[in-house]
Enzyme design. Structure first.
Site, PDB file in Angstrom:
ATOM      1  N   THR A 178      36.383  47.805  40.285  1.00 32.38           N
ATOM      2  CA  THR A 178      37.255  47.677  39.111  1.00 32.38           C
ATOM      3  C   THR A 178      36.483  47.313  37.850  1.00 32.38           C
ATOM      4  O   THR A 178      36.805  47.770  36.758  1.00 32.38           O
ATOM      5  CB  THR A 178      38.325  46.592  39.375  1.00 32.38           C
ATOM      6  OG1 THR A 178      39.110  47.009  40.477  1.00 32.38           O
ATOM      7  CG2 THR A 178      39.228  46.368  38.181  1.00 32.38           C
ATOM      8  N   SER A 226      35.308  50.288  46.283  1.00 31.10           N
ATOM      9  CA  SER A 226      34.661  49.700  47.463  1.00 31.10           C
ATOM     10  C   SER A 226      35.412  50.002  48.755  1.00 31.10           C
ATOM     11  O   SER A 226      34.905  49.732  49.843  1.00 31.10           O
ATOM     12  CB  SER A 226      34.453  48.204  47.294  1.00 31.10           C
ATOM     13  OG  SER A 226      35.653  47.502  47.447  1.00 31.10           O
ATOM     14  N   SER A 227      36.609  50.577  48.665  1.00 31.93           N
ATOM     15  CA  SER A 227      37.300  51.013  49.887  1.00 31.93           C
ATOM     16  C   SER A 227      36.494  52.111  50.568  1.00 31.93           C
ATOM     17  O   SER A 227      36.674  52.379  51.756  1.00 31.93           O
ATOM     18  CB  SER A 227      38.690  51.552  49.561  1.00 31.93           C
ATOM     19  OG  SER A 227      39.381  50.617  48.790  1.00 31.93           O
ATOM     20  N   GLN A 263      42.972  34.297  64.175  1.00 32.90           N
ATOM     21  CA  GLN A 263      43.707  34.849  63.030  1.00 32.90           C
ATOM     22  C   GLN A 263      43.865  33.808  61.924  1.00 32.90           C
ATOM     23  O   GLN A 263      44.198  34.153  60.797  1.00 32.90           O
ATOM     24  CB  GLN A 263      45.112  35.295  63.472  1.00 32.90           C
ATOM     25  CG  GLN A 263      45.100  36.438  64.440  1.00 32.90           C
ATOM     26  CD  GLN A 263      46.491  36.808  64.936  1.00 32.90           C
ATOM     27  OE1 GLN A 263      47.501  36.436  64.341  1.00 32.90           O
ATOM     28  NE2 GLN A 263      46.548  37.548  66.023  1.00 32.90           N
TER      29      GLN A 263
HETATM   30  N1  ASP Z   1      39.752  48.848  44.560  1.00 29.31           N
HETATM   31  C1  ASP Z   1      38.762  48.091  43.851  1.00 29.31           C
HETATM   32  C2  ASP Z   1      37.480  48.100  44.655  1.00 29.31           C
HETATM   33  O1  ASP Z   1      37.345  47.359  45.563  1.00 29.31           O
HETATM   34  C3  ASP Z   1      39.258  46.708  43.595  1.00 29.31           C
HETATM   35  C4  ASP Z   1      38.291  45.816  42.861  1.00 29.31           C
HETATM   36  O2  ASP Z   1      37.230  46.176  42.436  1.00 29.31           O
HETATM   37  O3  ASP Z   1      38.645  44.639  42.671  1.00 29.31           O
HETATM   38  O4  ASP Z   1      36.597  48.876  44.372  1.00 29.31           O
END
Ligand code: ASP
Length: 335
Positions: free
Chosen positions: A13, A58-59, A276
């Site tokens: 982000t 980063s997903s 958990q």
């Molecule tokens: N979806 C973004 C990522 O992890 C969220 C972030 O950067 O906070 O790349």
């Protein structure tokens, strides 16, 4: 001599912009990001940067990209005093954990940071996160780095990387180190919690990028189907299964579950027990519902985060160790 820092931009982000058509956030180029922070020029450090050719959300992170990142740090290791990795927050805790195992004997700071709002947005948290991360990566005392380990800096707190987990999708305070103290806190000064920071490792950096991703995670819940449990435990490719149990490591005492676990262990799979619960530790044997697990050969993951348990398992399987259980049970880099 002024410290030298390498900023590595992987995406996330912090450097994203809104797509004009869809409104969705997507990674943008690094030059734009640096232009948004003229403050960087005021630092007395020598700062270089390296951007992934195609910055990612980063997903999309995976062991191959971790290896690319670790190799990048290794090939620049002698040239810089510290590294700041700009990374999406979603899988930052996984990358921080993975890097801690890939960069054995680390003697310099590798600080991961990112933000919840893009750097171009007025209320962004990205500027403070990046500026303070640079400050931490550059910090030295008596000529030695103050934080010679992989750490995550977010919203005024510095956490040990492999103890960190993401806890919020909306708050600026997005991370927590549930079972280990914060290693530094930024206020007017940056207060380092020296007692809990690793000391500089001797022997030189050793890179280990052979991760084996044949690892599964099984989260228990009341009413879980035997066929579902079996569908995970019996996956032929899996060499290890991490079970997320209840409380202090408790699992239902149904004989089918214990038999299925036994079969998995007997077939050569590593079965690891983590809780958990966000806080606290697995203590196999403290309740009747976990008494048999030790005997079955289930390995206690104690108070590890799931991110750390997964990446440590990938690391150990990849290393080809002949004594997985012993190595898993000792702390290799503060996890
Ligand atoms: N979806 C973004 C990522 O992890 C969220 C972030 O950067 O906070 O790349």
């Amino acid at each position: 001599m002024a410290s030298s820092i390498l900023i590595i931009y992987t995406g996330g982000t912090i450097g994203m912009q809104q797509d004009a058509e869809t409104g969705a956030l997507r990674p943008f180029d690094f030059e734009h990001l640096l232009a948004e922070i003229p403050e960087l020029r005021k630092f007395n450090y020598s700062i270089d940067s390296h951007s992934f050719k195609r910055p990612i959300d980063s997903s999309n992170m995976n062991p191959k990209t971790w290896a690319k990142l670790a190799k990048l740090i290794e090939s620049n290791y002698e040239a810089y005093d510290g590294f700041v990795v700009l990374h999406g927050s979603d899988t930052m805790a996984y990358t921080a954990s993975a890097l801690s195992f890939m960069l054995q004997n680390l003697g310099k700071p590798v600080i991961l940071t990112g933000s919840q709002l893009p750097i171009g947005v007025i209320r962004t948290d990205g500027k403070e996160n990046l500026i303070t991360s640079i400050e931490i990566a550059a910090a030295k005392e008596d000529g030695l780095p103050v934080v010679p380990e992989v750490a995550v800096y977010f919203e005024y707190q510095l956490y040990r990387g492999n103890r960190t987990t993401k806890i919020s999708a909306s708050h600026f305070e997005a991370f927590l180190s549930p079972n280990y103290p914060v290693i530094a806190e930024a206020g007017i000064d940056i207060a380092y919690n020296h007692r809990f920071i690793r000391s500089v490792s001797e022997g030189g950096l050793k890179l280990s990028t052979d991760f084996c991703n044949e690892v599964g995670v099984l989260k228990l819940y009341p009413g879980i189907h035997q066929s579902y449990v079996q569908s995970v435990l019996k996956v032929p490719e899996l060499k290890a299964v991490i079970i997320e149990s209840y409380g202090a490591g408790n699992m239902p005492t149904d004989s089918w579950l214990l038999n299925d676990i036994k079969e998995a262990v007997d077939s050569g799979k590593k079965v690891i027990n983590i809780t958990q619960c966000l806080k606290g530790t697995v203590k196999q044997g403290s309740y009747e519902t976990s008494k048999k697990l030790d005997k079955l050969g289930v390995i206690s993951g104690r108070d590890m985060t799931v991110e750390s348990a997964i990446t440590k398992t990938m690391y150990l399987l990849g290393s080809g160790t002949s004594d997985f259980e012993t190595e898993f049970s000792v702390s290799l880099c503060g996890e």
